[in-house]
Scaffold this active site. Sequence first.
Site, PDB file in Angstrom:
ATOM      1  N   ASP A   1      28.685  31.789  24.486  1.00  0.00           N
ATOM      2  CA  ASP A   1      28.191  32.669  25.544  1.00  0.00           C
ATOM      3  C   ASP A   1      26.714  32.365  25.727  1.00  0.00           C
ATOM      4  O   ASP A   1      26.162  31.508  25.042  1.00  0.00           O
ATOM      5  CB  ASP A   1      28.421  34.146  25.185  1.00  0.00           C
ATOM      6  CG  ASP A   1      28.683  35.008  26.417  1.00  0.00           C
ATOM      7  OD1 ASP A   1      27.882  34.944  27.375  1.00  0.00           O
ATOM      8  OD2 ASP A   1      29.692  35.742  26.431  1.00  0.00           O
TER       9      ASP A   1
ATOM     10  N   HIS B   1      28.684  32.510  32.137  1.00  0.00           N
ATOM     11  CA  HIS B   1      28.284  32.792  30.754  1.00  0.00           C
ATOM     12  C   HIS B   1      28.087  31.487  29.988  1.00  0.00           C
ATOM     13  O   HIS B   1      28.533  31.343  28.844  1.00  0.00           O
ATOM     14  CB  HIS B   1      29.321  33.675  30.056  1.00  0.00           C
ATOM     15  CG  HIS B   1      29.254  35.117  30.448  1.00  0.00           C
ATOM     16  ND1 HIS B   1      28.170  35.919  30.169  1.00  0.00           N
ATOM     17  CD2 HIS B   1      30.144  35.897  31.119  1.00  0.00           C
ATOM     18  CE1 HIS B   1      28.394  37.144  30.642  1.00  0.00           C
ATOM     19  NE2 HIS B   1      29.577  37.143  31.243  1.00  0.00           N
TER      20      HIS B   1
ATOM     21  N   GLU C   1      32.812  37.515  35.061  1.00  0.00           N
ATOM     22  CA  GLU C   1      31.436  37.712  35.546  1.00  0.00           C
ATOM     23  C   GLU C   1      30.773  36.404  35.982  1.00  0.00           C
ATOM     24  O   GLU C   1      29.608  36.136  35.665  1.00  0.00           O
ATOM     25  CB  GLU C   1      30.602  38.412  34.466  1.00  0.00           C
ATOM     26  CG  GLU C   1      31.148  39.791  34.112  1.00  0.00           C
ATOM     27  CD  GLU C   1      30.413  40.462  32.957  1.00  0.00           C
ATOM     28  OE1 GLU C   1      30.376  41.695  32.923  1.00  0.00           O
ATOM     29  OE2 GLU C   1      29.884  39.748  32.083  1.00  0.00           O
TER      30      GLU C   1
END
Length: 692
Positions: free
Chosen positions: A214, A289, A354
């Site tokens: 991440d 990410h 996201e």
Amino acid sequence: MKKPFLQLLLIMIVMLTGWSCRQKHGLESPDISIIPKPMSIETSEGVFTLNDSTVILAEPGNEEVSQIAGMAQLIIQTSTGFNPVLRNMISIPATNAIVFRLNHPSVNTLGKEGYALAVDENHIEVTADDPAGIFYGMQSILQLLPCQIYSKELVTPAISWTVPCVKITDKPRYAWRGMHLDVSRHFFPKEFIKKYIDLIAMHKMNVFHWHLTDDNGWRIEIKKYPKLTDISAWRVDREDKPWNERELQKEGEEATYGGFYTQDDIKEIVDYAKKRYVTVVPEIEMPGHTSEVFAAYPELSCRGEKLTVFPGSYWPNIDIFCAGNEQVFTFLEDVLTEVFALFPSEYIHIGGDEADKTLWKVCPKCQKRIREEGLKDEKELQSYFIKRIEAFINAKGKKMIGWDEILEGGLAPEATVMSWRGFEGGIEAAKMQHDVIMCPVSYCYFDYYQGDPETQPKAIGGNTTLKKVYSFEPTPPELNGEEAAHVLGAQGNVWTEYIVTPEHAEYMAVPRMTALAEVVWSDKASRNWDDFNERLQQQFIRFNMLNVNYCRGSFKIGMKTRFDTLKSSMHILFESEIYKPVIRYTINGKDPDLKSKIYGEPVNVIANTTVKAGIFQNDTLLGGLSEKTLVLHEGIGKKVIYTEPYSHKYPGDGDRTLFDGIRGSDYFNDGCWLDLSSCLRRVFKFNEWKSV
């Protein structure tokens, strides 16, 4: 003399009747506190006693069963001091034997993970169709023994090591029973990962979802791309500052905070988990990410700028893999090839959540890809990206999982959806005949607070109590039988922005993991909060033996009102997660103290007032006071008709919420709010309406 005899006879009849009722309905006796609750338990008189003469017999010719028997032998040796002999089962001795055997006719309907356990005064016998069932049967044996069996050292003074005589038939409700751990935000040592896996196995859960990459750090060695661990695994140390207020690495500063797992570490952990029937599912994030990758390989991003690894919060995070750059897919296929070799798991998680598409909208390469592939927009570009990766994964004999955002722009053909933003993504995917794993944020995010924030360690926000986790139902009622079959199960997620140490991670995961374990293993109809809470007290002792840092539950007192239509009176009810709490309360706005009334039954309220209550133990208030304002308006007790369903995310007190007389606070996670956003969307029809 007759009267005492009759009283004694009556007491015996009541006791026997109560015992037979517990046996008939499969309820556990006071000596049995197995978690998760087995499908069926029958108790009888007597106990099996462990001693120096006990022998352990394993199914001959099966290495896995012998390995499980060896685990049992070591646990018994460590805590009891006994040295049971372990040998292959040729014949069963008349007395004092623990037997692990396969392929008994009585278990051929229990599936791969089911088992039957029979205990009498002479034998303990576990039978199953598969070694996995043998392993779970062993876990139940351990929970039938005194809690001290989990001690990592010899228990002194000596105690009686007995197992009650029972017959248990058991199998799990769901195939996917998982726990997640984020090691990107904070790196955790290999020894803790093993302990986490032990906790998963103890709860008869079977998946460890390992979030390895991440924006805050890359944690897995990839030999073809050494910069991922030389550079992307490290960030500047800003641990003395709040997560959301950390400055980026400055020129001349050294990145010293982080770490990574070598491929040898990975192999060791995967093998450790396999022996405990836990599948390790790795997650390699894409297309978003991924800014930590661009600290090492900036050419893979849309901007091509060399970044530093974020030391804390990173919003807005617009850097993303360039979907128009063929080099990106070469990189990801190379990475995944090494990942496949390390993880025998059938599934590979690719994230997909996201993904900010701001740069895709202005990136010439991405826009060219959209034109050449005939895509409508950037959402379909994400779908193209995910489908292309899935094709590669499938070609290698693996299956792909992604967060529910992978639904955007069209779902990849064989993808499994992990529904986190709510139930909606999972429902949509199941209706499309795709497999689903449920982990909605409102029930399964264990980085949320589990009690009053003033009494709890720092968390990211929210409030997901132990009791709320236990109330979770993974299969939504909106699904029919065929669609519901696509719900593989559920998992708890532990994100670590605010979780720095292994001890803190344990505290956030346990015992919410315990509650979720029963949700995904036990029959829905058999679940009962009070029964679970009673068994949990023994589980706490087991955690003490294992040196687990766990939360004892929320000391907050829940308050609900009920209107008696016959008497036209309002009553307030108090409830708590704490086992058998002493609740003192006032209904005049004053703080309760040791002289205040102890709650025993619903309290009548006749006027607007402020109600306060607290849990007292040994003359001490635990966890602060709980407070609600009651307003007795004309709507009290009236029925509300909802033309649109309210959201599961903020269900309040169900249908009663709007007219229950309790004033909600400014904190929408206080349990008093009802989410009617779906209804409001129909009324206002705003294009960008967001949930209130």
